[in-house]
Every structure is written in structure tokens, then in C-alpha cells.
Design an enzyme around this catalytic site. Sequence first.
Site, short mmCIF file in Angstrom:
data_model
loop_
_atom_site.label_atom_id
_atom_site.label_comp_id
_atom_site.label_asym_id
_atom_site.label_seq_id
_atom_site.Cartn_x
_atom_site.Cartn_y
_atom_site.Cartn_z
N GLY A 53 25.76 11.73 -29.51
CA GLY A 53 25.02 12.62 -28.05
C GLY A 53 25.71 11.85 -26.93
N ALA A 54 25.58 10.22 -26.86
CA ALA A 54 26.37 9.39 -26.18
C ALA A 54 27.65 9.81 -24.65
CB ALA A 54 25.70 7.84 -25.81
N GLY A 89 1.21 -1.10 0.38
CA GLY A 89 -0.07 0.07 -0.84
C GLY A 89 1.13 0.80 -0.05
N GLY A 90 0.38 2.42 0.46
CA GLY A 90 1.13 3.03 0.80
C GLY A 90 1.97 3.68 1.53
C1 HXC Z 1 -3.66 -3.99 12.39
C2 HXC Z 1 -2.74 -6.11 11.43
C3 HXC Z 1 -2.36 -5.02 10.46
C4 HXC Z 1 -2.62 -4.14 10.07
C5 HXC Z 1 -1.48 -7.22 10.21
N1 HXC Z 1 -1.82 -6.97 12.04
N2 HXC Z 1 -1.50 -6.48 9.43
N3 HXC Z 1 -3.28 -5.23 12.74
N4 HXC Z 1 -3.45 -2.79 11.08
N5 HXC Z 1 -3.23 -3.67 8.99
C6 HXC Z 1 -2.03 -8.37 12.44
C7 HXC Z 1 -2.92 -9.43 12.30
O1 HXC Z 1 -3.81 -9.22 12.90
C8 HXC Z 1 -2.26 -10.47 13.59
O2 HXC Z 1 -2.61 -10.64 14.96
C9 HXC Z 1 -0.76 -9.94 13.10
O3 HXC Z 1 -0.87 -8.81 12.82
C10 HXC Z 1 0.06 -11.22 12.04
O4 HXC Z 1 -0.52 -11.17 11.33
P1 HXC Z 1 -1.20 -12.20 10.03
O5 HXC Z 1 -2.25 -11.39 9.36
O6 HXC Z 1 -1.58 -13.69 10.77
O7 HXC Z 1 0.57 -12.43 9.66
P2 HXC Z 1 0.54 -13.51 7.75
O8 HXC Z 1 -0.27 -14.20 7.38
O9 HXC Z 1 1.85 -13.32 8.15
O10 HXC Z 1 0.33 -12.08 7.24
C11 HXC Z 1 0.91 -10.34 6.96
C12 HXC Z 1 -0.20 -9.45 6.18
C13 HXC Z 1 -1.89 -9.63 6.64
C14 HXC Z 1 -0.59 -10.09 4.23
C15 HXC Z 1 0.46 -8.46 6.51
O11 HXC Z 1 -1.11 -9.26 8.00
C16 HXC Z 1 -2.70 -8.67 5.78
O12 HXC Z 1 -2.76 -8.71 5.25
N6 HXC Z 1 -2.63 -7.44 6.55
C17 HXC Z 1 -3.13 -6.39 6.80
C18 HXC Z 1 -2.29 -5.61 5.01
C19 HXC Z 1 -3.08 -4.53 4.65
O13 HXC Z 1 -4.12 -4.54 4.05
N7 HXC Z 1 -2.88 -3.03 5.40
C20 HXC Z 1 -3.01 -2.06 4.38
C21 HXC Z 1 -2.40 -1.78 3.90
S1 HXC Z 1 -2.41 -0.28 2.81
P3 HXC Z 1 -2.42 -11.16 15.44
O14 HXC Z 1 -3.28 -10.91 16.87
O15 HXC Z 1 -3.50 -12.59 15.32
O16 HXC Z 1 -0.89 -11.91 15.51
C22 HXC Z 1 -1.88 1.19 4.16
C23 HXC Z 1 -1.59 2.47 3.69
C24 HXC Z 1 -0.68 3.16 4.27
O17 HXC Z 1 -0.80 0.43 4.14
C25 HXC Z 1 -1.36 4.62 4.00
C26 HXC Z 1 0.36 5.62 3.71
C27 HXC Z 1 -0.65 6.76 3.08
#
Ligand code: HXC
Length: 510
Positions: free
Chosen positions: A404-405, A169-170
Site C-alpha cells: 500500500g505504501a 489557553g484558547g
Molecule cells: C491583562 C495581563 C495579562 C492578561 C499579563 N498581564 N497577562 N493583563 N490580561 N491576560 C499583565 C500583567 O498584569 C503585568 O502587568 C504584565 O502583563 C506582565 O505580566 P507578568 O505576570 O508580570 O509577567 P510574567 O511574570 O512574565 O508572567 C507572564 C504570564 C502571566 C505567565 C503570561 O502574566 C500570566 O499568567 N498571565 C495570565 C495568563 C492567563 O491566564 N491568561 C488568560 C488565558 S486564557 P504590569 O502592569 O504589572 O506590567 C485565554 C483565553 C483565550 O487567553 C480564549 C480565546 C478563545
Amino acid sequence: MADILAELETRRADARAGGGEKRVTAQHAKGKLTARERIELLLDEGSFEEYDMFVTHRTTEFGMAANRPPGDGVVTGWGTVNGRQVYVFSQDFTVLGGSVSETHGQKICKIMDMAMQNGAPVVGINDSGGARIQEGVDSLAAYGEVFQRNIEASGVVPQISMIMGPCAGGAVYSPAMTDFIFMVKDSSYMFVTGPDVVKTVTNEVVTAEELGGASTHTRKSSVADGAFENDVEALNEIRRLIDFLPLSNRDKPPVRPFFDSPDRIEDSLDTLVPDNPNQPYDMHELITKIADEGDFYEIQAEFAKNILTGFIRLEGQTVGVVANQPMVLAGVLDIDSARKAARFVRFCDCFEIPILTLVDVPGFLPGTAQEYDGVIKHGAKLLFAYGEATVPKVTVITRKAYGGAYVVMASKHLRADMNYAWPTSEIAVMGAKGAVEILHRSDQGDPDKIAAHTKEYEDRFANPFVAAERGFVDEVIQPHSTRRRVCRAFAALRRKEQKRPWKKHDNIPL
Ligand code: HXC
């Protein structure tokens, strides 16, 4: 009193335990080290000074009041790499997935501010599920604050990003604005939108590794500057890179002890360029034979291999090298190689690292693909980068420098300070074949006439002396003495000062 002291240790132990044994085991099972193990490997033993170990988030939504782990998913502080100060943050995937909350972001911002104030690089170790979903816009604001600091710090202190897990993501845009991004093969990925969204929107089926793994970003997209087999190798290599870099734009690059005579003669270089002008040779050989102890730290080794970029030392001092590589596409300039080299030249110039350019370039790559994708604008990036760079610039033409290079590759006309040419150089508007086809189109059916014209052209232009007669080449040198000549040239330029007209900033063709 003993109770109070013991409580500190209990609290410290709690913070150091991260997300607990189960999650640490899961992290290790993926072949990844924990946030703290990574910091230990990156920094000199015992040098880490931690900040904000007890910081917790302030969210109460979604039951978060009962889940407030100390440190909030990121370990921050400073330490040393071979005795030189470095700030570091290391996201802890075992704590709430290393997700970025308001306070997690504040911890990162604090060490970035300290790094800029105190003039030391920032190494960011990224291993995070992205914006903490429970915090909504507060999390986005935290990212925004980090982004703004990445921009402020650019050109002030070196910023290095290690991608050692998810970065999606971002969130990718913070590393994207740092000077170097390195990834770990098979355990890290970066993408703006993940495979599920890609499937929904474009119907493409792709794995996370294919979409944004180390191979993709070092070979296809060029988002990453290098990839390593595992966390240990990656952190060791970053230590090696930091050794080449100044701590900030207020410092000179470090000078290391060297055990390689600057006068070293390399007779083998006299035969490096083959007799046949169309036969390639490996430019790595020239770089390593010039460098102190043959040490070359290559940047973007897997991308646009027709140009080589990286760091060497001469007499212990860091020098950035840009070199055409005749082994790949005959060393031609194209969109990718121009972008790669331009960014490298600009990095060197920001941080006062002198630039050595090794030239064997037949020109720009022709074709609709190049023109449609904007080779004019991308090629101009390299031209612009060289022309605006005020660091010492030394150039050695080994063979072809056409059209040019020739001008782009740190020619005298772009204010290079010392331009050498080997006797094998050919400095001309184009190669003999192309020139004769244009100048003597009417003789094309007569091989004898064409051969005579070609010989005449080669005798006149396929040498360095026409350019040397005009002073565009300062000296024609023996290949075997290249190291000595280049070392002396940089030594003469150590106190170089070059003024440029005042401006807010330039408008490089992006
Ligand atoms: C809160 C999160 C989290 C998040 C993971 N966790 N991502 N908690 N916010 N964004 C937590 C899970 O709940 C879990 O907690 C622990 O971290 C591990 O995650 P798992 O899913 O069990 O791990 P894994 O199977 O290895 O998968 C990893 C992952 C997945 C692929 C990263 O967690 C995932 O898809 N997370 C969400 C990703 C996402 O969409 N993020 C937002 C992106 S947009 P527990 O307690 O069970 O251990 C973004 C915008 C930024 O980031 C913008 C900036 C301007």
C-alpha cells in the site's frame, strides 16, 4: 504649526516606547527582543508601514480608563521581505502583557483583511498573556474574530506564526490554524492549560517548558514546525522561508536566479543505494544533490524523521519535497509520518507548489499501537492528500516501494505526472522474505528450497521493470542523471491543468 508637527512626533515616540524602559529591560533580560525590534529584523530595512499606532482600548473597568497605552499591545502593518509584500502583527509583551483586548484583536483583524484583499502573507509574532482579563467576553470575541479570519485566509495567503513568548489557553488556536508555527527555544511556550491547572486536575508536575516548550512541540506533539535558538535566528529563517512561498493563491511561487546547471550530473548517486537492501542511506543526500545549490529548507525536521518534508528550488522555482528516510525506522510509513507528509502535501497544493516525491518505503509500520491509534485513518490522510493534489507531481523510486505504501507515495495511480525509478528499485507487494514465508509455508524447514524461492521472487519482482512494462513507471533512469530528469519533468509540467469534479469541499479523513 511647528507645535502641531512636534505633537505628532511626541505621540509617535510615546507609542514606540511601548511599556517603558523598565519593562523593555525586563523583556531583554529574558533574551527576548521587543515587538518593534522583531519587526525590524523580519522586514527589509525601512520598509515597515505601520497601522493603528494610536489605537487605544475603550475599557473603563478595573481602573483601565487611566491606563490606555497607544497601540494597545500590538504593532501591526506591512513591509517587505526581499522586496515582496508581507503583513505582520507583533504582540508587545511590555504593554499590558501583550494581552488581547477588543481593540488589539481589531488591529490584527484589519491587517488580516488587508492581506487577503491584497494577496500577501501574514506573519503573526505571538508574545502574549492571552485574553485581557479586564475585558472579559469582549476579549474572547476578539479572539473569535481572529480565528474566523485564520480559517478564511487558509489556502488564500500563507500564514506563519512565530511563538516568541507565552501563548496559552484558547489563544493557541489562532497559530494552530496557520500554515506554519515556529518557536524560540527556552523563551516560548504553548499550551491549552498551564502547569498549575495540570497539577490540580491530573496531579502531574510539569514545567511550562516541559509542557509546551519548543522541544515538546517540535519532537513530541508536532504542533510546531521548527525551533530556533533565539529571536534573531528565528526571524532570519522566516525570511528564508518566505522566499520559497508565493504571496497568495493568486500568484505563482517566486522564481529566483540560480547558478546551478539543471544538467548537473552527480556520479556519487550511482552508489548511494547500498548493495545490501537492509542497509540504510541518508535521503538528505539525494535531496541536496538534486536541489539548486544544495539548498533544502526542512519542515518538521525533528518529528517523524522517517519522512522528510521541505522546500527546494529547481531551476530557481520552488518545489516541495516529500521523501522516505531509510535511516529512521527503515523509512516506514506510520501515523506520525503520514500526518506530517499529508499536511505538507496539502500546503503545497493550496499554493501551487509542485511536489517531488522520493520513495524508499518498506510498507506501513505493523503493531497494535499503530492500529489502536488509527493508522488506517491517518495513513489515508497522505493517500488522500496526494490523490487530490493537482499540482505537478514527479516521483522517483530509489529502492523499495512495497504494498500500500507504494500506492500512497505519489504513484501513477494517484495521478502523479512523471514516475521515475532507479534500476535499484524493488516494486512489489512485499519484500522477498515475507513473500516466500507466505507463498511457501510448507517449505519453511528446508533452507535450500527457501533460498531458491527467495531468488526466484527477487529475480521476478525486485526490480523496476515489471512496473515499467505496465507503464506504472514512465522511465527507469540512471541515478546520476536524476537532477536533470526531474528538472526536465517539472519544466514540461509548468502549464499543467487538471480538472476535478465540482464539490463544496472534500471530506479528508481527519
Ligand atoms: C491583562 C495581563 C495579562 C492578561 C499579563 N498581564 N497577562 N493583563 N490580561 N491576560 C499583565 C500583567 O498584569 C503585568 O502587568 C504584565 O502583563 C506582565 O505580566 P507578568 O505576570 O508580570 O509577567 P510574567 O511574570 O512574565 O508572567 C507572564 C504570564 C502571566 C505567565 C503570561 O502574566 C500570566 O499568567 N498571565 C495570565 C495568563 C492567563 O491566564 N491568561 C488568560 C488565558 S486564557 P504590569 O502592569 O504589572 O506590567 C485565554 C483565553 C483565550 O487567553 C480564549 C480565546 C478563545
